[in-house]
Enzyme design. Structure first.
Site, mmCIF file in Angstrom:
data_model
loop_
_atom_site.group_PDB
_atom_site.id
_atom_site.type_symbol
_atom_site.label_atom_id
_atom_site.label_comp_id
_atom_site.label_asym_id
_atom_site.label_seq_id
_atom_site.Cartn_x
_atom_site.Cartn_y
_atom_site.Cartn_z
ATOM 1 N N LYS A 54 0.922 -1.204 -0.044
ATOM 2 C CA LYS A 54 -0.120 -0.137 0.134
ATOM 3 C C LYS A 54 1.005 1.197 -0.063
ATOM 4 O O LYS A 54 0.215 2.353 -0.226
ATOM 5 C CB LYS A 54 -1.000 -0.041 1.426
ATOM 6 C CG LYS A 54 -1.842 -1.234 1.625
ATOM 7 C CD LYS A 54 -2.312 -1.076 2.815
ATOM 8 C CE LYS A 54 -3.112 -2.417 3.204
ATOM 9 N NZ LYS A 54 -3.367 -2.479 4.517
ATOM 10 N N GLU A 109 7.654 2.729 -6.375
ATOM 11 C CA GLU A 109 7.876 2.004 -4.959
ATOM 12 C C GLU A 109 8.058 3.345 -4.138
ATOM 13 O O GLU A 109 8.507 4.220 -4.271
ATOM 14 C CB GLU A 109 8.904 0.872 -4.853
ATOM 15 C CG GLU A 109 9.205 0.500 -3.453
ATOM 16 C CD GLU A 109 8.153 -0.428 -2.905
ATOM 17 O OE1 GLU A 109 7.383 0.309 -2.702
ATOM 18 O OE2 GLU A 109 8.676 -1.469 -2.510
ATOM 19 N N ASP A 110 7.604 3.094 -2.612
ATOM 20 C CA ASP A 110 7.824 4.183 -1.656
ATOM 21 C C ASP A 110 9.524 4.120 -1.382
ATOM 22 O O ASP A 110 9.803 5.163 -1.122
ATOM 23 C CB ASP A 110 6.901 3.812 -0.530
ATOM 24 C CG ASP A 110 6.946 2.469 0.053
ATOM 25 O OD1 ASP A 110 7.521 1.579 -0.341
ATOM 26 O OD2 ASP A 110 6.085 2.005 1.090
ATOM 27 N N ASP A 113 14.842 -0.431 0.516
ATOM 28 C CA ASP A 113 15.583 -0.700 1.565
ATOM 29 C C ASP A 113 16.591 -1.696 1.359
ATOM 30 O O ASP A 113 17.448 -1.572 0.682
ATOM 31 C CB ASP A 113 14.675 -1.212 2.798
ATOM 32 C CG ASP A 113 15.301 -0.989 4.315
ATOM 33 O OD1 ASP A 113 16.116 -0.061 4.397
ATOM 34 O OD2 ASP A 113 14.514 -1.631 5.121
ATOM 35 N N PHE A 162 13.792 4.797 10.826
ATOM 36 C CA PHE A 162 12.522 4.364 10.125
ATOM 37 C C PHE A 162 11.489 5.678 9.897
ATOM 38 O O PHE A 162 11.542 6.713 10.787
ATOM 39 C CB PHE A 162 11.641 3.295 11.469
ATOM 40 C CG PHE A 162 10.846 2.757 10.920
ATOM 41 C CD1 PHE A 162 11.093 1.647 10.143
ATOM 42 C CD2 PHE A 162 9.375 3.262 11.073
ATOM 43 C CE1 PHE A 162 9.883 0.969 9.681
ATOM 44 C CE2 PHE A 162 8.292 2.596 10.674
ATOM 45 C CZ PHE A 162 8.466 1.374 9.954
ATOM 46 N N ARG A 175 0.070 6.222 7.498
ATOM 47 C CA ARG A 175 0.363 6.262 6.135
ATOM 48 C C ARG A 175 -0.390 7.628 5.539
ATOM 49 O O ARG A 175 0.045 8.191 4.438
ATOM 50 C CB ARG A 175 -0.296 5.009 5.428
ATOM 51 C CG ARG A 175 -0.001 3.578 5.504
ATOM 52 C CD ARG A 175 -0.471 2.815 4.499
ATOM 53 N NE ARG A 175 -0.533 1.517 4.816
ATOM 54 C CZ ARG A 175 0.570 0.880 4.552
ATOM 55 N NH1 ARG A 175 1.720 1.409 3.920
ATOM 56 N NH2 ARG A 175 0.797 -0.261 4.794
HETATM 57 P P1 IMP Z 1 13.026 -3.960 1.370
HETATM 58 O O1 IMP Z 1 12.536 -5.161 0.580
HETATM 59 O O2 IMP Z 1 13.899 -4.317 2.430
HETATM 60 O O3 IMP Z 1 13.673 -2.988 0.219
HETATM 61 O O4 IMP Z 1 11.761 -3.461 1.925
HETATM 62 C C1 IMP Z 1 11.186 -2.294 1.241
HETATM 63 C C2 IMP Z 1 9.664 -2.367 1.780
HETATM 64 O O5 IMP Z 1 9.731 -2.178 3.128
HETATM 65 C C3 IMP Z 1 9.081 -0.869 1.312
HETATM 66 O O6 IMP Z 1 8.145 -1.133 0.334
HETATM 67 C C4 IMP Z 1 8.299 -0.383 2.669
HETATM 68 O O7 IMP Z 1 7.150 -1.062 2.568
HETATM 69 C C5 IMP Z 1 8.987 -1.119 3.773
HETATM 70 N N1 IMP Z 1 9.798 -0.230 4.469
HETATM 71 C C6 IMP Z 1 11.232 -0.159 4.653
HETATM 72 N N2 IMP Z 1 11.821 0.816 5.138
HETATM 73 C C7 IMP Z 1 10.672 1.480 5.763
HETATM 74 C C8 IMP Z 1 10.371 2.557 6.633
HETATM 75 O O8 IMP Z 1 11.483 3.350 7.080
HETATM 76 N N3 IMP Z 1 9.125 2.907 7.002
HETATM 77 C C9 IMP Z 1 8.172 2.168 6.586
HETATM 78 N N4 IMP Z 1 8.376 0.994 5.731
HETATM 79 C C10 IMP Z 1 9.517 0.756 5.327
HETATM 80 MG MG MG Z 2 6.022 -0.762 0.262
#
Ligand code: IMP
Ligand code: MG
Length: 191
Positions: A54, A109-110, A113, A162, A175
């Protein structure tokens, strides 16, 4: 932002908001710039934007409105991040409704990470033979990357703290904050 709206924003902050990192005006200015670049880059190609639910919903909706080309907008939902990332546990909750075959696909993507979520999704979409496949992320946190990913468009680079707001959640909350902020995780009993 005007002084008046800054005051209103400050008064309404939930206690979990530690510090505002990107104000609404700054986010929207960057979104406009990205929209202009994407419009130029896709001037001769039909664009399909895939928002990852989302978290990327506010971003992809704002971004699509800044693209001066027809955009086919679709969404996909994968298992979301919990406060402790469960590596490799990515799973599709809602698939696309449109076919990506032979389309110019931009995944939106938002935040990237570790990159595991996006890596999984890119492999999945690549197997469906799009004409091209690129990534646009609002936030990039390269320090925590575990897999290398090709990211064509990035809004802002961020540090390890975070973040909540403008789509980003902590356990499904915050959100709808119009800005992006760091969070007081200690209020949630997290070290
Ligand atoms: P990744 O697979 O580790 O790259 O994680 C990516 C997903 O983790 C993003 O699409 C977010 O939904 C969530 N995410 C990563 N860091 C944060 C943060 O600082 N706040 C909230 N959601 C996060
Ligand atoms: Mg996400």
């Amino acid at each position: 932002m005007s002084d008046a709206s800054a005051v209103v924003e400050a008064r309404n902050l939930p206690p979990q908001v530690k510090e505002i990192v990107f104000r609404e005006t700054e986010i929207l200015r960057r979104v406009r710039e990205l929209g202009e670049r994407i419009s130029r880059d896709y001037a001769r190609r039909d664009l399909m934007m895939v928002g990852i639910l989302k978290g990327a919903a506010p971003f992809v909706c704002d971004l699509a409105r800044r693209v001066t080309r027809p955009v086919l907008l679709d969404f996909i939902s994968v298992t979301s991040y919990s406060p402790t990332p469960r590596r490799g546990s990515v799973r599709i909750l809602k698939d696309l409704e449109e076919d990506v075959t032979d389309r110019h696909v931009l995944v939106v993507e938002d935040i990237v990470d570790t990159g595991l979520t996006l890596n999984y999704l890119l492999n999945l979409l690549r197997a469906r033979s799009p004409a091209s496949l690129q990534v646009c992320t609002l936030l990039d946190r390269p320090e925590l990357r575990l897999v290398e990913l090709p990211i064509r468009y990035t809004g802002f680079r961020v540090s390890q703290e975070f973040l909540i707001g403008y789509g980003l959640d902590y356990r499904e909350e915050h959100r709808n904050l119009p800005f992006i902020a760091t969070m007081r995780l200690e209020l949630e009993g997290v070290d």
